[in-house]
Design an enzyme around this catalytic site. Structure first.
Site, PDB file in Angstrom:
ATOM      1  N   GLU A 120      36.673  25.915   5.019  1.00 21.52           N
ATOM      2  CA  GLU A 120      37.969  25.246   5.061  1.00 21.52           C
ATOM      3  C   GLU A 120      39.078  26.186   4.595  1.00 21.52           C
ATOM      4  OE1 GLU A 120      38.555  21.909   2.523  1.00 21.52           O
ATOM      5  OE2 GLU A 120      40.380  21.436   3.638  1.00 21.52           O
ATOM      6  N   THR A 168      49.004  22.017   5.479  1.00 22.45           N
ATOM      7  CA  THR A 168      48.594  21.984   4.069  1.00 22.45           C
ATOM      8  C   THR A 168      49.305  23.090   3.295  1.00 22.45           C
ATOM      9  OG1 THR A 168      46.470  21.084   4.726  1.00 22.45           O
ATOM     10  CG2 THR A 168      46.574  22.050   2.540  1.00 22.45           C
TER      11      THR A 168
END
Ligand code: HSE
Length: 291
Positions: A120, A168
Site C-alpha cells: 500500500e 491520501t
C-alpha cells in the site's frame, strides 16, 4: 490459480486516526494469481484507468516481491481509487493472501498484514496497517506498532462516495502537526467509547465515539458539501458521521432500520451541492476470502 476477494475498508473512524479500521461488507476487489517467471499485472473495473500496471508502481507488485512470489496478477477493482475506502489496501490484502496460498508460504493472516502494508505504501507514500488489517482479518481492528487487536462487531453503516478525488497524500498534508491537551483528552474518550461500542455492537456508542476535533475538521475542507451531508445523515437518524479514511467518502453508523433513508439523504445532500455520489448500504464484514 488462486482467487481472493478482499473488502473495502474504512480506517480512522474519526477518533482512531491511523489506528482504527473496519472491513466493509461491500464493495470489494477480486484478485486472481497464477505462477509466472516474472510478475505482470492486469487491472480492470472501477477506476482501473488510473492504476499503473507496471509492478514497480502497483501496490500488488511490492507484495509479490516481498513474498518472493512472481505471478500473473489480475485485479478486478470494485473499490475506486482515491475514495477513502481502502482501494489500494483491498488489492494489496487480496494479493498477499492469494500469493501466500499460491506459493504455500505458510504465513499467518497477521503476518501478512505488514507485507500488504508495504504494498500500500507504494501508492500512499506511507505504510499504515489501518486499512490492510481489516481487509485481511475482517471486523473492527485496532492496529498499533505493537500489534493488531480485532473485534467481531455487528454495526450497520452507510458509505457515500462523491464524484470528487482526494488523494491520501493531499489529505495527509493538511493533518495538523500537534494537538492541544484538551483535544487529546476528548479524542481518548471518544476512542474508548467507540471501542466499547464495537465490543457491544452498540451503534449509539460507536457513533458517539466517531467524533474527532483534530484531524477531521482540517480534512473536511477538502470535501465539498461535507458539513451538509453530515447534517443530512444525522437528521435521517445516523448515530455518528465522519470522513471515511482520507476522504472523500463519508461514513455513517446507524441502526439497520435507518440505513436506507440515511443513504438517500446523503446522496441528496451531495446532489444539492451539484456533486454526484454513489452510496453503499453496508455493515462490518469479513476479511479476505478465497473464491
Ligand atoms: N489512516 C489513513 C489516513 C488512511 O487517514 O490518512 C490510509 O491508511
Amino acid at each position: 490459480m488462486v482467487t481472493v476477494r478482499a473488502p473495502a475498508t474504512s480506517a480512522n473512524l474519526g477518533s482512531g486516526f491511523d489506528v482504527f479500521g473496519v472491513a466493509l461488507d461491500r464493495p470489494a476487489d477480486v484478485v486472481r494469481v497464477r505462477q509466472a517467471s516474472e510478475t505482470t499485472i492486469d487491472v480492470t473495473g472501477a477506476g482501473s484507468q488510473f492504476i499503473p500496471e507496471d509492478p514497480a508502481d502497483n501496490t500488488v507488485g511490492a507484495v509479490a516481491e516481498a513474498l518472493d512470489a512472481p505471478a500473473h496478477i489480475e485485479i478486478d477493482k470494485g473499490v475506486r481509487p482515491a475514495s477513502g475506502l481502502g482501494s489500494s489496501a483491498a488489492s494489496a490484502a487480496a494479493a498477499a493472501v492469494a500469493l501466500n496460498e499460491l506459493y504455500d508460504r505458510g504465513l499467518t493472516r497477521k503476518e501478512l498484514v505488514p507485507i500488504a502494508a508495504e504494498g500500500e505504501a507504494v501508492v500512499s507514500g506511507d505504510a499504515h496497517d489501518d486499512n490492510v488489517a481489516p481487509a485481511i482479518l475482517g471486523g473492527f481492528t485496532i492496529a498499533t506498532p505493537d500489534g493488531i487487536a480485532k473485534v467481531d462487531a455487528d454495526i450497520s453503516l452507510v458509505t457515500c462516495l462523491p464524484d470528487i478525488v482526494v488523494s491520501t497524500r493531499d489529505a495527509r498534508e493538511v493533518v495538523p502537526d500537534g494537538a492541544r491537551v484538551a483535544d487529546m483528552v476528548e479524542t481518548v474518550g471518544n476512542a474508548a467509547t467507540l471501542t466499547t461500542g464495537m465490543h457491544r455492537s452498540d451503534p449509539e456508542l460507536v457513533g458517539r465515539g466517531m467524533e474527532d476535533s483534530v484531524v477531521t475538521p482540517a480534512r473536511a475542507e477538502l470535501i465539498d458539501g461535507y458539513a451538509e451531508v453530515r447534517q443530512a445523515a444525522f437528521d435521517a437518524g445516523a448515530t455518528g458521521v465522519t470522513i471515511s479514511g482520507a476522504g472523500p467518502s463519508v461514513i455513517a453508523a446507524c441502526y439497520e432500520t435507518d440505513r436506507r433513508v440515511i443513504a438517500s439523504a446523503m446522496v441528496d445532500a451531495f446532489d444539492e451541492r451539484g456533486v454526484e455520489a454513489r452510496v453503499y448500504q453496508t455493515e462490518i464484514g469479513e476479511g479476505a476470502t478465497f473464491h
